[in-house]
Design an enzyme around this catalytic site. Structure first.
Site, mmCIF file in Angstrom:
data_model
loop_
_atom_site.group_PDB
_atom_site.id
_atom_site.type_symbol
_atom_site.label_atom_id
_atom_site.label_comp_id
_atom_site.label_asym_id
_atom_site.label_seq_id
_atom_site.Cartn_x
_atom_site.Cartn_y
_atom_site.Cartn_z
ATOM 1 N N TYR A 196 18.843 -20.147 -43.187
ATOM 2 C CA TYR A 196 20.254 -20.186 -43.974
ATOM 3 C C TYR A 196 19.920 -20.613 -45.444
ATOM 4 O O TYR A 196 20.826 -20.696 -45.936
ATOM 5 C CB TYR A 196 21.088 -21.559 -43.367
ATOM 6 C CG TYR A 196 21.609 -21.117 -42.080
ATOM 7 C CD1 TYR A 196 20.937 -20.299 -41.093
ATOM 8 C CD2 TYR A 196 22.790 -21.614 -41.611
ATOM 9 C CE1 TYR A 196 21.653 -20.054 -39.697
ATOM 10 C CE2 TYR A 196 23.479 -21.589 -40.431
ATOM 11 C CZ TYR A 196 22.826 -20.653 -39.782
ATOM 12 O OH TYR A 196 23.316 -20.322 -38.322
ATOM 13 N N LYS A 214 10.605 -23.484 -31.580
ATOM 14 C CA LYS A 214 10.107 -22.539 -31.185
ATOM 15 C C LYS A 214 8.495 -22.085 -31.912
ATOM 16 O O LYS A 214 8.016 -21.229 -32.362
ATOM 17 C CB LYS A 214 10.827 -21.029 -31.688
ATOM 18 C CG LYS A 214 10.565 -19.873 -30.920
ATOM 19 C CD LYS A 214 10.822 -19.913 -29.388
ATOM 20 C CE LYS A 214 10.609 -18.365 -28.727
ATOM 21 N NZ LYS A 214 10.794 -18.722 -27.138
ATOM 22 N N ASP A 235 14.592 -21.927 -26.315
ATOM 23 C CA ASP A 235 15.137 -21.333 -25.349
ATOM 24 C C ASP A 235 15.164 -22.130 -24.019
ATOM 25 O O ASP A 235 16.329 -21.996 -23.055
ATOM 26 C CB ASP A 235 14.570 -19.788 -25.089
ATOM 27 C CG ASP A 235 13.199 -20.009 -24.886
ATOM 28 O OD1 ASP A 235 12.677 -21.031 -25.829
ATOM 29 O OD2 ASP A 235 12.502 -19.191 -24.392
ATOM 30 N N ASP A 274 22.448 -25.032 -35.219
ATOM 31 C CA ASP A 274 23.896 -24.158 -35.369
ATOM 32 C C ASP A 274 24.130 -23.775 -33.958
ATOM 33 O O ASP A 274 25.223 -23.787 -33.364
ATOM 34 C CB ASP A 274 23.935 -23.007 -36.240
ATOM 35 C CG ASP A 274 25.324 -22.621 -36.531
ATOM 36 O OD1 ASP A 274 25.992 -23.089 -36.073
ATOM 37 O OD2 ASP A 274 25.155 -21.582 -37.444
#
Length: 336
Positions: free
Chosen positions: A127, A174, A207, A231
């Site tokens: 972002y 991640k 995930d 987000d």
């Protein structure tokens, strides 16, 4: 004694409608500051200004506290996001998104008590908006993660857990794939954890986190994560308890803070008088607690919960037929 000043940014779309409803409820509860109205989004663009004008940023920086309605961001074209510009310009590094079950509202998890908080980094990651196109068939974006940014976010999250009497903080990442960027975030998370031995620190791959949230959301307490993951995860969590129309948010910086509804501006229903002001109202309650007006926040919050629980005067997204004005009037009635 001078009144407290609050910067007020109604935004666009349904923003002005839900802002008016929220202000009506706050003032009915006895909170009557000096509202400093500021422009952002389409009203500013219509005057040839930026979506987040410099004078609006300057005023919020000087006042220190703002309540903000939604502003639209075009997809794949048009002007940059006013929200991203606001967070970057004012260094609002922590986005706080509580997710709690509400009485009377139907859903897949209506029989499970959900009470969790997402703390999302707000100024870095993808972002940061660093994109370029070296070839017509190639577009690239740069993921920016800094050690100071990770450190201050994790410190804020651990402190929030301690101050609210919670027990567990989970880092969402991640790092199995993004070994340098997410690896740095994870390193700083566990380094900070050593300063908070009273808080249980653990981590989860993003995930797997999403899968766990839609199967056993009650397992989580507070989540801390980077900008993009935050987000996505926070919107997912809003869906567990009724949708974005009920989801409040706070953008916290070292020198100023902005409280806002996290949903979009819903231009398709703007002006129809049917918008649900709950997300902005609950954001305002976070603001009240932030500035030491906890008693007023509790008074309004209990009235809203009674309104939900009775289920007689709810807007369409909550399964009712009430207009924005009818819902607002019912919350005010419940306060009495």
């Amino acid at each position: 004694m001078d009144k407290r000043r609050i910067a007020l940014v109604p935004g666009d779309g349904i923003g002005p409608e839900i802002t008016a409803a929220t202000i009506e409820i706050l003032e009915a509860a006895g909170f009557r500051p000096e509202w400093i109205y500021l422009e952002a989004g389409q009203p500013a663009l219509d005057k040839g200004k930026a979506a987040m004008p410099q004078e609006t940023l300057d005023a919020i920086r000087e006042i220190g506290i703002a309540l903000k309605g939604p502003t639209a961001t075009p997809v794949g074209r048009g002007h940059p996001s006013a929200n991203v510009a606001l967070r970057k310009a004012l260094d609002l590094f922590a986005n706080v998104r509580p997710t709690r079950s509400l009485p009377g509202l139907k859903g897949f998890f209506q029989d499970i008590k959900i009470d969790l908080i997402i703390v999302r980094e707000n100024t870095e990651d993808l972002y940061a908006g660093i994109e370029f196109q070296p070839h017509p068939d190639i577009a690239q974006a740069v993921k920016v993660i800094t050690r100071p940014g990770c450190r201050r976010l994790c410190k804020y999250a651990f402190q929030l857990v301690r101050e609210q009497g919670r027990k567990k903080l989970t880092a969402v990442h991640k790092a199995n794939i993004m070994k340098l960027t997410d690896g740095m975030f994870l390193d700083e998370f566990y380094a900070m954890a050593k300063n908070y031995p009273d808080v249980r620190a653990e981590d989860i791959i993003v995930d797997n986190c999403c899968m766990q949230l839609v199967t056993h959301p009650e397992k989580f307490d507070v989540l801390v994560t980077e900008n993009l993951y935050g987000d996505i995860v926070s919107d997912l969590c809003a869906g567990l308890v009724g949708g974005l129309g009920l989801a409040p948010g706070a953008n916290i910086g070292e020198h100023c803070s902005v409280f806002e509804a996290v949903h979009g501006s819903a231009p398709d229903i703007a002006g129809k008088g049917i918008a649900n002001p709950t997300a902005l109202l609950f954001s305002a309650l976070m603001m009240l607690r932030h500035i030491g007006e906890g008693a007023t926040a509790d008074k309004i919050g209990k009235a809203a919960l009674r309104t939900f629980g009775e289920g007689k005067v709810l807007t369409g997204d909550m399964g009712g037929t009430a207009t924005t004005k009818e819902f607002t009037a019912e919350v005010i009635r419940q306060m009495s």
